[in-house]
Design a protein around this motif. Structure first.
Motif, PDB file in Angstrom:
ATOM      1  N   VAL A 233      39.175  51.211  40.808  1.00  5.64           N
ATOM      2  CA  VAL A 233      40.201  50.850  41.787  1.00  5.64           C
ATOM      3  C   VAL A 233      41.570  50.799  41.113  1.00  5.64           C
ATOM      4  O   VAL A 233      41.751  50.110  40.107  1.00  5.64           O
ATOM      5  CB  VAL A 233      39.897  49.491  42.442  1.00  5.64           C
ATOM      6  N   GLN A 234      42.517  51.544  41.657  1.00  8.86           N
ATOM      7  CA  GLN A 234      43.891  51.507  41.166  1.00  8.86           C
ATOM      8  C   GLN A 234      44.832  50.825  42.151  1.00  8.86           C
ATOM      9  O   GLN A 234      45.832  50.227  41.763  1.00  8.86           O
ATOM     10  CB  GLN A 234      44.373  52.931  40.870  1.00  8.86           C
ATOM     11  N   GLN A 235      44.532  50.945  43.417  1.00  5.21           N
ATOM     12  CA  GLN A 235      45.324  50.325  44.474  1.00  5.21           C
ATOM     13  C   GLN A 235      44.370  49.700  45.491  1.00  5.21           C
ATOM     14  O   GLN A 235      43.293  50.250  45.739  1.00  5.21           O
ATOM     15  CB  GLN A 235      46.223  51.356  45.168  1.00  5.21           C
TER      16      GLN A 235
ATOM     17  N   ASP B 250      35.734  48.418  39.083  1.00  7.63           N
ATOM     18  CA  ASP B 250      35.890  49.685  38.371  1.00  7.63           C
ATOM     19  C   ASP B 250      36.287  50.797  39.341  1.00  7.63           C
ATOM     20  O   ASP B 250      35.751  50.909  40.445  1.00  7.63           O
ATOM     21  CB  ASP B 250      34.585  50.066  37.677  1.00  7.63           C
TER      22      ASP B 250
ATOM     23  N   ALA C 197      47.209  46.623  44.164  1.00 11.98           N
ATOM     24  CA  ALA C 197      47.385  45.979  42.868  1.00 11.98           C
ATOM     25  C   ALA C 197      47.014  44.509  42.935  1.00 11.98           C
ATOM     26  O   ALA C 197      47.067  43.874  44.003  1.00 11.98           O
ATOM     27  CB  ALA C 197      48.835  46.126  42.416  1.00 11.98           C
TER      28      ALA C 197
ATOM     29  N   LEU D  69      40.141  43.590  40.508  1.00 11.54           N
ATOM     30  CA  LEU D  69      39.782  44.937  40.930  1.00 11.54           C
ATOM     31  C   LEU D  69      38.475  45.366  40.283  1.00 11.54           C
ATOM     32  O   LEU D  69      38.259  45.145  39.087  1.00 11.54           O
ATOM     33  CB  LEU D  69      40.880  45.936  40.535  1.00 11.54           C
TER      34      LEU D  69
END
Length: 354
Positions: free
Chosen positions: A79-81, A77, A83, A75
């Motif tokens: 990005v959370q989803q 910077d 996963a 991922l």
């Protein structure tokens, strides 16, 4: 992870070479995917056979492909989803997200759209006939474990058919005609059946395509070259079809569709024509109050499409004809160009070995 990957690069007409390229570097807001499967689209076939698609001519070598599924491996910077480890399908059409079209749910009409595997930009935008792909996180949609890679890679063309159906309004309880038995036409048949059409006819001059249409849900398959075509339509529908989807990009098919629909019908244009202008029966459009509707790619249908396929309500498996490893991309494109004996040809990108 290796710093290089294999990719199928188009250098010119029928000049497709599988060669090593650098793995894309991670960037903010992006995810790096290890690609699993990619489908060959009619657009890829045009670029391979002619070096162009419509007005878009290739200006430099580029990687084809935009019907894809893969696994998130890292991922960027912010990005959370999705996963890491999540399998996803990709909307290959990147929109600006800020214009009035994007803000009003019609991002497919965004003037600044960038499409994977397309010569609409200069230089062309690389696609996904490769081992890895860097893509915007917002373009990724998680797929459930029960959906295999082949079906997941069908989500992009299925989204085209699903969006076209929504452009028509409801088909529940209606008699539907689809002209053109290629992948999009067949997907439209499948989608219309899932949404409650009572009678579905597919028209195509190729007997093999007509037979496939019957296999995937059409009630009747018509030969548009048959002298009794009009009589068959009248016997089947009485006054004509309620809804027609023109999926062939053939001017005679479009003209025939106008004659095959009833007063007040809706005619949705999906197919892309090779000519910029056509003559249309404008008086019929007016006197019979036919609604002639355009449909372009897809907008906000991805999650619904995934649910329809993963639930089993829609079965796309019969459309997957052959699967080749990436190293045989040229053979796969050649087979897709033949348009005989196959519907959808895919590349298994996990079989690629540098």
């Amino acid at each position: 992870m290796s710093k290089t990957m294999l990719a199928a690069v188009l250098h010119g007409v029928k000049d497709l070479r599988v060669e090593e390229r650098p793995v894309p570097e991670l960037a903010p807001g992006k995810v790096l995917l290890r690609l699993h499967r990619a489908g060959i689209c009619g657009t890829d076939v045009h670029y391979f056979e002619e070096g162009r698609f419509g007005n878009f001519a290739m200006s430099a070598p580029f990687v084809l492909g935009h019907e894809i599924t893969g696994e998130v491996v890292s991922l960027g910077d912010g990005v959370q989803q999705p996963a890491v480890g999540q399998r996803v399908v990709v909307n290959p059409s990147r929109q600006c997200g800020h214009c009035d079209y994007c803000r009003n749910g019609r991002g497919n009409l965004c003037r600044r759209v960038v499409m994977l595997g397309s010569a609409s930009t200069k230089p062309p935008t690389n696609g996904a006939f490769s081992e890895y792909l860097l893509i915007g996180a917002e373009q990724c949609f998680p797929v459930p474990p029960q959906m295999d890679d082949g079906l997941a890679a069908m989500m992009e063309p299925f989204a085209v058919a699903l969006h076209a159906l929504k452009r028509a309004g409801s088909v529940t309880g209606k008699q539907v005609l689809v002209t053109g038995g290629g992948p999009i036409g067949l997907l439209t048949v499948i989608t219309a059946r899932a949404f409650g059409a009572t009678t579905i006819a597919l028209s195509d001059p190729v007997a093999e395509r007509r037979q496939m249409a019957l296999t995937v849900g059409a009630d009747i398959a018509l030969d548009p070259m048959d002298a009794s075509f009009k009589d068959q339509v009248a016997a089947l529908t009485g006054d004509g079809f309620d809804v027609a989807f023109e999926a062939s990009g053939s001017p005679p098919a479009l003209r025939q569709a106008f004659d095959a629909v009833r007063r007040g019908a809706t005619l949705v244009q999906i197919g892309v024509f090779s000519v910029p202008e056509l003559s249309l029966p404008i008086n019929q459009l007016m006197i019979r109050e036919i609604q002639f509707v355009g449909t372009f790619r897809y907008s906000n249908v991805w999650e619904e499409g995934i649910r329809l396929v993963s639930s089993g309500r829609v079965n796309l498996q019969p459309l997957i004809s052959r699967v080749f490893p990436l190293q045989q991309a040229r053979e796969a494109l050649t087979l897709a160009c033949a348009k005989s004996g196959v519907v959808k040809v895919q590349l298994d990108l996990l079989q690629a070995k540098p």
